[in-house]
Write an enzyme that holds these catalytic residues in place. Structure first.
Site, PDB file in Angstrom:
ATOM      1  N   ARG A 102      98.387  11.502  -3.582  1.00  0.00           N
ATOM      2  CA  ARG A 102      97.360  11.289  -3.118  1.00  0.00           C
ATOM      3  C   ARG A 102      96.249  11.442  -3.842  1.00  0.00           C
ATOM      4  NH1 ARG A 102      95.518  15.782   1.554  1.00  0.00           N
ATOM      5  NH2 ARG A 102      96.896  14.511   2.816  1.00  0.00           N
ATOM      6  N   HIS A 129      96.456   6.286   5.184  1.00  0.00           N
ATOM      7  CA  HIS A 129      97.339   7.512   5.334  1.00  0.00           C
ATOM      8  C   HIS A 129      98.430   7.179   6.163  1.00  0.00           C
ATOM      9  CE1 HIS A 129      98.095  11.538   5.095  1.00  0.00           C
ATOM     10  NE2 HIS A 129      97.396  12.301   5.989  1.00  0.00           N
ATOM     11  N   GLN A 132     100.621   9.801   7.806  1.00  0.00           N
ATOM     12  CA  GLN A 132     100.511  10.406   8.829  1.00  0.00           C
ATOM     13  C   GLN A 132     100.508   9.502  10.130  1.00  0.00           C
ATOM     14  OE1 GLN A 132      98.645  13.640   9.081  1.00  0.00           O
ATOM     15  NE2 GLN A 132      99.034  13.172  11.346  1.00  0.00           N
ATOM     16  N   ASP A 223      89.664  12.594  14.102  1.00  0.00           N
ATOM     17  CA  ASP A 223      89.509  13.092  12.887  1.00  0.00           C
ATOM     18  C   ASP A 223      88.042  13.611  12.348  1.00  0.00           C
ATOM     19  OD1 ASP A 223      90.699  13.546  10.282  1.00  0.00           O
ATOM     20  OD2 ASP A 223      90.526  11.444   9.655  1.00  0.00           O
ATOM     21  N   CYS A 263      94.915  14.651  13.125  1.00  0.00           N
ATOM     22  CA  CYS A 263      95.895  14.812  11.904  1.00  0.00           C
ATOM     23  C   CYS A 263      95.471  16.047  11.189  1.00  0.00           C
ATOM     24  CB  CYS A 263      95.323  13.716  10.872  1.00  0.00           C
ATOM     25  SG  CYS A 263      93.699  13.447  10.518  1.00  0.00           S
ATOM     26  N   ARG A 291     105.161  15.796  10.313  1.00  0.00           N
ATOM     27  CA  ARG A 291     105.086  15.417   9.188  1.00  0.00           C
ATOM     28  C   ARG A 291     106.396  15.671   8.242  1.00  0.00           C
ATOM     29  NH1 ARG A 291     100.165  14.498   6.888  1.00  0.00           N
ATOM     30  NH2 ARG A 291     101.514  13.878   5.142  1.00  0.00           N
TER      31      ARG A 291
HETATM   32  N1   CP Z   1      97.036  15.779   7.826  1.00  0.00           N
HETATM   33  C1   CP Z   1      97.086  15.971   6.607  1.00  0.00           C
HETATM   34  O1   CP Z   1      97.222  14.889   5.838  1.00  0.00           O
HETATM   35  O2   CP Z   1      96.828  17.216   6.247  1.00  0.00           O
HETATM   36  P1   CP Z   1      96.472  17.799   4.527  1.00  0.00           P
HETATM   37  O3   CP Z   1      95.458  17.213   4.345  1.00  0.00           O
HETATM   38  O4   CP Z   1      96.424  19.287   4.831  1.00  0.00           O
HETATM   39  O5   CP Z   1      97.666  17.455   3.940  1.00  0.00           O
HETATM   40  N1  NVA Z   2      90.047  11.405   6.968  1.00  0.00           N
HETATM   41  C1  NVA Z   2      90.674  12.709   6.369  1.00  0.00           C
HETATM   42  C2  NVA Z   2      92.263  13.200   6.579  1.00  0.00           C
HETATM   43  C3  NVA Z   2      92.460  14.325   6.119  1.00  0.00           C
HETATM   44  C4  NVA Z   2      94.123  14.561   6.499  1.00  0.00           C
HETATM   45  C5  NVA Z   2      90.423  12.612   4.859  1.00  0.00           C
HETATM   46  O1  NVA Z   2      90.510  11.702   4.272  1.00  0.00           O
HETATM   47  O2  NVA Z   2      89.756  13.816   4.438  1.00  0.00           O
END
Ligand code: CP
Ligand code: NVA
Length: 306
Positions: A102, A129, A132, A223, A263, A291
């Site tokens: 990440r 992502h 997701q 989101d 998400c 997930r």
């Molecule tokens: N939806 C998602 O990726 O959640 P987190 O940021 O908590 O991992």
């Molecule tokens: N768009 C959001 C998604 C979090 C899972 C972010 O990148 O923070």
């Protein structure tokens, strides 16, 4: 699928996605039959940004398959600073069976995938992502039985989640419309690439600033308005995005049986009201559960093969 990466999903086929979802369904139905499937295997997970769902499912998923996980955060060392990404890859591949990342930069995940002999899974970047989106299409398939011909309306920022939904829709024949304010449209490079895939698979992709486009959608998705790393813009964005808040009135304009998706994390009272987040047709916690099944399916498929 053994040895492949999941960096963007756009190099996968619709058949790959279906096969992965079938495995995720099987893991959900009968987790016991996969106990020990990855005994002795190790996942290396790297997080430059906060996480609840991705970190817990990434670690727990490997443990449930009989393996283990090692997690690194920037305080323990940022990849690409002490040594080259290529050298990090050549270390990790000697110890681990899969790498999850990440990061802010999509290019960093792509570089790791190019350099490492073990599969790399994108756990969210500023651009995409994909894990997701796989859990999202799994959730929609559970609700409606199939994806082809279904319509998803995504409200809000044309961000990483929106991009991956466009790609997943394009691959599975599900039409996706991104609805949000001007200036926050999806990245055109991603949109055009997804649209090429959509043409092959019979999906329609679009973006608009007109909330009326939610009419008749089978799934309504939103989101956060400011993603991780954009916190300073949150206040300015709140005003611009308010017309795109998913409240009961907006949700009511979708199809009668429409489901609500997010998400998570949710900023209740901003992009979604409590009424919709907790609606009987909200599937947000099924998404979160899925997930886990999806990351387990990815581990099995990419490490061991389907
Ligand atoms: N939806 C998602 O990726 O959640 P987190 O940021 O908590 O991992
Ligand atoms: N768009 C959001 C998604 C979090 C899972 C972010 O990148 O923070």
């Amino acid at each position: 699928m053994k040895g492949r990466d999941l960096v963007a999903l756009w190099d996968w086929t619709g058949a790959d996605v279906s096969a992965l979802l079938d495995l995720a369904d099987a893991l959900k139905r009968d987790p016991a039959s996969y106990q020990g499937a990855l005994a002795g295997r190790t996942a290396f997970l790297y997080f430059e940004k906060p996480s609840l769902r991705t970190r817990v499912t990434g670690e727990a998923g490997m443990v449930q398959l009989g393996g283990g996980a090692v997690t690194q955060t920037p305080e323990m060392g940022r990849i690409g600073v002490r040594e080259t990404v290529a050298d990090v890859a050549r270390n990790l591949e000697r110890w681990c069976d899969v790498i999850g990342m990440r990061t802010f930069s999509q290019a960093l995940v792509e570089e790791m995938a190019a350099r490492s002999r073990v599969p790399v899974i994108n756990l969210l970047t500023d651009l995409l992502h994909p894990c997701q989106a796989l859990a999202d299409v799994m959730t929609i398939r559970e609700a409606f039985g199939e994806l082809g011909g279904r319509r998803l309306a995504y409200l809000g920022d044309g961000n990483n989640v929106a991009h991956s939904l466009l790609i997943a829709g394009a691959l599975t024949g599900m039409s996706v419309t991104v609805i949000g304010p001007r200036g926050f449209e999806p990245n055109l490079r991603v949109f055009d690439r997804a649209r090429e895939l959509a043409e092959v698979n019979g999906a329609r992709l679009a973006y608009t600033d007109d909330v009326a486009a939610v009419a008749g959608a089978d799934a309504v998705y939103t989101d956060v308005w400011a993603s991780m790393g954009q916190e300073k813009e949150a206040e300015a964005r709140r005003r611009l995005f308010l017309p795109y808040q998913v409240d009961a009135d907006l949700f009511g304009r979708a199809a009668a049986e429409a489901i609500f998706l997010h998400c998570l994390p949710a900023h209740r009272g901003e992009e979604v009201t409590d009424e919709v987040a907790d609606h009987e047709r909200s599937r947000i916690f099924d998404q979160a559960e899925n997930r886990l099944h999806v990351i387990k399916a990815l581990y099995v498929a990419l490490i061991r093969g389907l």
